[in-house]
Design a protein around this motif. Structure first.
Motif, PDB file in Angstrom:
ATOM      1  N   ASP A  91     -12.348  -5.527  -3.233  1.00 39.05           N
ATOM      2  CA  ASP A  91     -11.354  -4.800  -4.012  1.00 39.05           C
ATOM      3  C   ASP A  91     -10.125  -5.689  -4.184  1.00 39.05           C
ATOM      4  OD1 ASP A  91     -10.094  -2.655  -5.311  1.00 39.05           O
ATOM      5  OD2 ASP A  91      -9.322  -1.835  -3.427  1.00 39.05           O
ATOM      6  N   CYS A  92      -9.167  -5.237  -4.984  1.00 39.78           N
ATOM      7  CA  CYS A  92      -7.938  -6.001  -5.196  1.00 39.78           C
ATOM      8  C   CYS A  92      -6.716  -5.310  -4.594  1.00 39.78           C
ATOM      9  CB  CYS A  92      -7.722  -6.253  -6.687  1.00 39.78           C
ATOM     10  SG  CYS A  92      -6.236  -7.237  -7.029  1.00 39.78           S
ATOM     11  N   ASP A  93      -6.379  -4.106  -5.095  1.00 34.73           N
ATOM     12  CA  ASP A  93      -5.145  -3.444  -4.668  1.00 34.73           C
ATOM     13  C   ASP A  93      -5.228  -2.994  -3.216  1.00 34.73           C
ATOM     14  OD1 ASP A  93      -3.852  -3.641  -7.212  1.00 34.73           O
ATOM     15  OD2 ASP A  93      -5.193  -2.068  -7.934  1.00 34.73           O
ATOM     16  N   GLU A  94      -4.246  -3.397  -2.432  1.00 34.60           N
ATOM     17  CA  GLU A  94      -4.162  -3.182  -0.979  1.00 34.60           C
ATOM     18  C   GLU A  94      -5.243  -3.932  -0.206  1.00 34.60           C
ATOM     19  OE1 GLU A  94      -1.430  -2.337  -0.070  1.00 34.60           O
ATOM     20  OE2 GLU A  94      -0.815  -1.456  -1.950  1.00 34.60           O
ATOM     21  N   VAL A  95      -5.883  -4.899  -0.866  1.00 37.09           N
ATOM     22  CA  VAL A  95      -6.793  -5.826  -0.187  1.00 37.09           C
ATOM     23  C   VAL A  95      -6.359  -7.260  -0.484  1.00 37.09           C
ATOM     24  CG1 VAL A  95      -9.174  -6.655  -0.030  1.00 37.09           C
ATOM     25  CG2 VAL A  95      -8.724  -4.199  -0.146  1.00 37.09           C
ATOM     26  N   LEU A  96      -6.225  -7.584  -1.759  1.00 37.33           N
ATOM     27  CA  LEU A  96      -5.742  -8.910  -2.152  1.00 37.33           C
ATOM     28  C   LEU A  96      -4.276  -8.888  -2.582  1.00 37.33           C
ATOM     29  CD1 LEU A  96      -8.798 -10.115  -4.295  1.00 37.33           C
ATOM     30  CD2 LEU A  96      -8.389 -10.465  -1.839  1.00 37.33           C
ATOM     31  N   LEU A  97      -3.881  -7.811  -3.242  1.00 38.40           N
ATOM     32  CA  LEU A  97      -2.503  -7.677  -3.717  1.00 38.40           C
ATOM     33  C   LEU A  97      -1.908  -6.363  -3.231  1.00 38.40           C
ATOM     34  CD1 LEU A  97      -2.879  -8.776  -7.466  1.00 38.40           C
ATOM     35  CD2 LEU A  97      -2.155 -10.202  -5.534  1.00 38.40           C
ATOM     36  N   HIS A  98      -0.650  -6.408  -2.831  1.00 40.85           N
ATOM     37  CA  HIS A  98       0.064  -5.178  -2.485  1.00 40.85           C
ATOM     38  C   HIS A  98       0.350  -4.406  -3.772  1.00 40.85           C
ATOM     39  CE1 HIS A  98       0.622  -5.943   1.746  1.00 40.85           C
ATOM     40  NE2 HIS A  98       1.164  -7.118   1.511  1.00 40.85           N
ATOM     41  N   MET A  99       0.075  -3.112  -3.716  1.00 45.17           N
ATOM     42  CA  MET A  99       0.320  -2.276  -4.888  1.00 45.17           C
ATOM     43  C   MET A  99       1.182  -1.066  -4.564  1.00 45.17           C
ATOM     44  SD  MET A  99      -1.018   0.831  -6.174  1.00 45.17           S
ATOM     45  CE  MET A  99      -0.724   1.646  -7.730  1.00 45.17           C
ATOM     46  N   VAL A 100       0.856  -0.343  -3.490  1.00 45.84           N
ATOM     47  CA  VAL A 100       1.456   0.957  -3.227  1.00 45.84           C
ATOM     48  C   VAL A 100       2.975   0.870  -3.107  1.00 45.84           C
ATOM     49  CG1 VAL A 100       1.584   2.860  -1.584  1.00 45.84           C
ATOM     50  CG2 VAL A 100      -0.623   1.903  -2.193  1.00 45.84           C
ATOM     51  N   ARG A 101       3.470  -0.111  -2.364  1.00 41.12           N
ATOM     52  CA  ARG A 101       4.925  -0.189  -2.169  1.00 41.12           C
ATOM     53  C   ARG A 101       5.646  -0.455  -3.489  1.00 41.12           C
ATOM     54  NH1 ARG A 101       5.711  -5.985   0.935  1.00 41.12           N
ATOM     55  NH2 ARG A 101       4.144  -5.132   2.345  1.00 41.12           N
ATOM     56  N   HIS A 102       5.039  -1.261  -4.339  1.00 41.06           N
ATOM     57  CA  HIS A 102       5.658  -1.588  -5.617  1.00 41.06           C
ATOM     58  C   HIS A 102       5.534  -0.428  -6.602  1.00 41.06           C
ATOM     59  CE1 HIS A 102       6.066  -5.548  -3.985  1.00 41.06           C
ATOM     60  NE2 HIS A 102       4.762  -5.678  -3.855  1.00 41.06           N
ATOM     61  N   PHE A 103       4.439   0.292  -6.533  1.00 34.75           N
ATOM     62  CA  PHE A 103       4.270   1.501  -7.335  1.00 34.75           C
ATOM     63  C   PHE A 103       5.336   2.522  -6.962  1.00 34.75           C
ATOM     64  CE2 PHE A 103       1.962   5.676  -7.795  1.00 34.75           C
ATOM     65  CZ  PHE A 103       1.972   5.716  -9.187  1.00 34.75           C
ATOM     66  N   GLY A 104       5.571   2.695  -5.658  1.00 33.64           N
ATOM     67  CA  GLY A 104       6.586   3.628  -5.196  1.00 33.64           C
ATOM     68  C   GLY A 104       7.981   3.237  -5.640  1.00 33.64           C
ATOM     69  N   THR A 105       8.289   1.954  -5.578  1.00 35.57           N
ATOM     70  CA  THR A 105       9.595   1.477  -6.035  1.00 35.57           C
ATOM     71  C   THR A 105       9.789   1.754  -7.517  1.00 35.57           C
ATOM     72  OG1 THR A 105       9.645  -0.260  -4.354  1.00 35.57           O
ATOM     73  CG2 THR A 105      11.079  -0.552  -6.269  1.00 35.57           C
ATOM     74  N   TRP A 106       8.761   1.482  -8.303  1.00 32.39           N
ATOM     75  CA  TRP A 106       8.822   1.722  -9.755  1.00 32.39           C
ATOM     76  C   TRP A 106       8.994   3.202 -10.066  1.00 32.39           C
ATOM     77  CZ3 TRP A 106       4.599   3.924 -12.724  1.00 32.39           C
ATOM     78  CH2 TRP A 106       4.815   3.916 -14.110  1.00 32.39           C
ATOM     79  N   LEU A 107       8.287   4.060  -9.346  1.00 32.02           N
ATOM     80  CA  LEU A 107       8.429   5.499  -9.569  1.00 32.02           C
ATOM     81  C   LEU A 107       9.870   5.955  -9.333  1.00 32.02           C
ATOM     82  CD1 LEU A 107       5.229   6.980  -7.856  1.00 32.02           C
ATOM     83  CD2 LEU A 107       5.725   6.942 -10.303  1.00 32.02           C
ATOM     84  N   GLY A 108      10.472   5.430  -8.272  1.00 29.62           N
ATOM     85  CA  GLY A 108      11.846   5.808  -7.972  1.00 29.62           C
ATOM     86  C   GLY A 108      12.835   5.266  -8.968  1.00 29.62           C
ATOM     87  N   GLU A 109      12.680   4.001  -9.342  1.00 24.27           N
ATOM     88  CA  GLU A 109      13.633   3.352 -10.245  1.00 24.27           C
ATOM     89  C   GLU A 109      13.555   3.887 -11.673  1.00 24.27           C
ATOM     90  OE1 GLU A 109      13.773  -1.078  -8.128  1.00 24.27           O
ATOM     91  OE2 GLU A 109      12.674  -0.778 -10.002  1.00 24.27           O
ATOM     92  N   GLU A 110      12.347   4.084 -12.143  1.00 27.10           N
ATOM     93  CA  GLU A 110      12.157   4.403 -13.561  1.00 27.10           C
ATOM     94  C   GLU A 110      11.948   5.888 -13.834  1.00 27.10           C
ATOM     95  OE1 GLU A 110      12.546   2.145 -15.853  1.00 27.10           O
ATOM     96  OE2 GLU A 110      12.755   0.490 -14.424  1.00 27.10           O
ATOM     97  N   HIS A 111      11.507   6.644 -12.822  1.00 24.91           N
ATOM     98  CA  HIS A 111      11.123   8.028 -13.097  1.00 24.91           C
ATOM     99  C   HIS A 111      11.722   9.036 -12.118  1.00 24.91           C
ATOM    100  CE1 HIS A 111       8.242   6.507 -16.022  1.00 24.91           C
ATOM    101  NE2 HIS A 111       7.838   5.633 -15.119  1.00 24.91           N
ATOM    102  N   ALA A 112      12.572   8.584 -11.207  1.00 27.34           N
ATOM    103  CA  ALA A 112      13.206   9.478 -10.223  1.00 27.34           C
ATOM    104  C   ALA A 112      12.168  10.308  -9.463  1.00 27.34           C
ATOM    105  CB  ALA A 112      14.231  10.385 -10.902  1.00 27.34           C
ATOM    106  N   ILE A 113      11.069   9.659  -9.115  1.00 30.51           N
ATOM    107  CA  ILE A 113       9.998  10.300  -8.349  1.00 30.51           C
ATOM    108  C   ILE A 113       9.895   9.605  -7.002  1.00 30.51           C
ATOM    109  CG2 ILE A 113       7.495  10.669  -8.210  1.00 30.51           C
ATOM    110  CD1 ILE A 113       7.500  10.946 -11.263  1.00 30.51           C
ATOM    111  N   ALA A 114       9.883  10.387  -5.934  1.00 32.48           N
ATOM    112  CA  ALA A 114       9.747   9.830  -4.591  1.00 32.48           C
ATOM    113  C   ALA A 114       8.279   9.711  -4.239  1.00 32.48           C
ATOM    114  CB  ALA A 114      10.463  10.713  -3.576  1.00 32.48           C
ATOM    115  N   PHE A 115       7.926   8.600  -3.604  1.00 34.03           N
ATOM    116  CA  PHE A 115       6.547   8.368  -3.189  1.00 34.03           C
ATOM    117  C   PHE A 115       6.503   8.226  -1.677  1.00 34.03           C
ATOM    118  CE2 PHE A 115       2.850   5.751  -2.227  1.00 34.03           C
ATOM    119  CZ  PHE A 115       1.862   6.383  -2.959  1.00 34.03           C
ATOM    120  N   ASP A 116       5.698   9.062  -1.028  1.00 31.19           N
ATOM    121  CA  ASP A 116       5.614   9.087   0.429  1.00 31.19           C
ATOM    122  C   ASP A 116       4.284   8.507   0.872  1.00 31.19           C
ATOM    123  OD1 ASP A 116       5.745   9.581   3.123  1.00 31.19           O
ATOM    124  OD2 ASP A 116       5.597  11.767   2.947  1.00 31.19           O
TER     125      ASP A 116
END
Length: 207
Positions: free
Chosen positions: A8-33
């Motif tokens: 797989d790639c996401d969370e195996v070769l490349l970090h995704m979740v932390r960056h997805f959460g940051t984007w949700l907060g910055e661009e959409h005012a959505i908190a990711f837990d």
């Protein structure tokens, strides 16, 4: 016959979740837990409402491919794959829509990872079985962060060794080992040694 590594790639070769959460907060005012477990229950608006599954998928589709440049390389992943490629074929099997395939190839290449990339939707057992039929490897190893895909591969291609990896530390502590995996290792240095040991046996996993 050479061994085959399907990863797989996401969370195996490349970090995704932390960056997805940051984007949700910055661009959409959505908190990711990250402790939420399921993406569909991990995303909340400022008023406390939890996004439903359809909304969750819409934001994931918004992240890929437009925000893929945010993703960062998992430590030691590039070096481990380079070493493993000296003895095995490698295929990156990623659950993205097909239109993201070229973006994923280019993204991985920017991080020094150049291998065949296949996109998939749904369980990964069937595409793993197809790759086995194509490569006819001496032994095959599958690496993924999601338990559902380990179960899919176990059901469809039980001769494949299955390694559960969750490379994001803040997420890994909330994710139990996948029941259908042969091992759980969240670090590529240790994972490389485990994979090489499976290759060295030259024998498929026991069903």
């Amino acid at each position: 016959m050479k061994p085959l590594l399907i990863t797989d790639c996401d969370e195996v070769l490349l970090h995704m979740v932390r960056h997805f959460g940051t984007w949700l907060g910055e661009e959409h005012a959505i908190a990711f837990d990250m402790a939420g477990g399921d993406f569909a229950t991990s995303m909340t608006r400022a008023d406390g409402t939890v996004l439903d599954r359809a909304e969750m998928w819409s934001y994931l589709d918004g992240f890929f491919p437009g925000q893929m440049a945010r993703q960062t390389l998992v430590p030691h992943a590039r070096e481990a794959l380079a070493a493993l490629a000296t003895q095995a074929d490698i295929v990156v099997l990623t659950n993205l829509q097909d239109h993201c395939r070229t973006h994923r190839i280019d993204q991985l290449a920017e991080h020094g990872i150049v291998h065949r990339v296949e996109c998939n939707q749904g369980g990964k057992g069937p595409p793993v079985a197809r790759l086995l039929a194509e490569y006819d490897p001496s032994v095959a190893v599958f690496v993924d962060d999601l338990a559902v895909h380990h179960q899919s591969v176990a059901d469809t291609a039980p001769q494949v060794y299955r390694l559960h990896m969750v490379s994001e530390p803040d997420l890994a502590i909330h994710v139990p080992p996948a029941p259908a995996a042969h091992a759980r290792i969240d670090d590529w240095v240790e994972a490389q040694a485990w994979i090489e040991a499976r290759f060295a046996t030259g024998r498929p996993a026991q069903a």
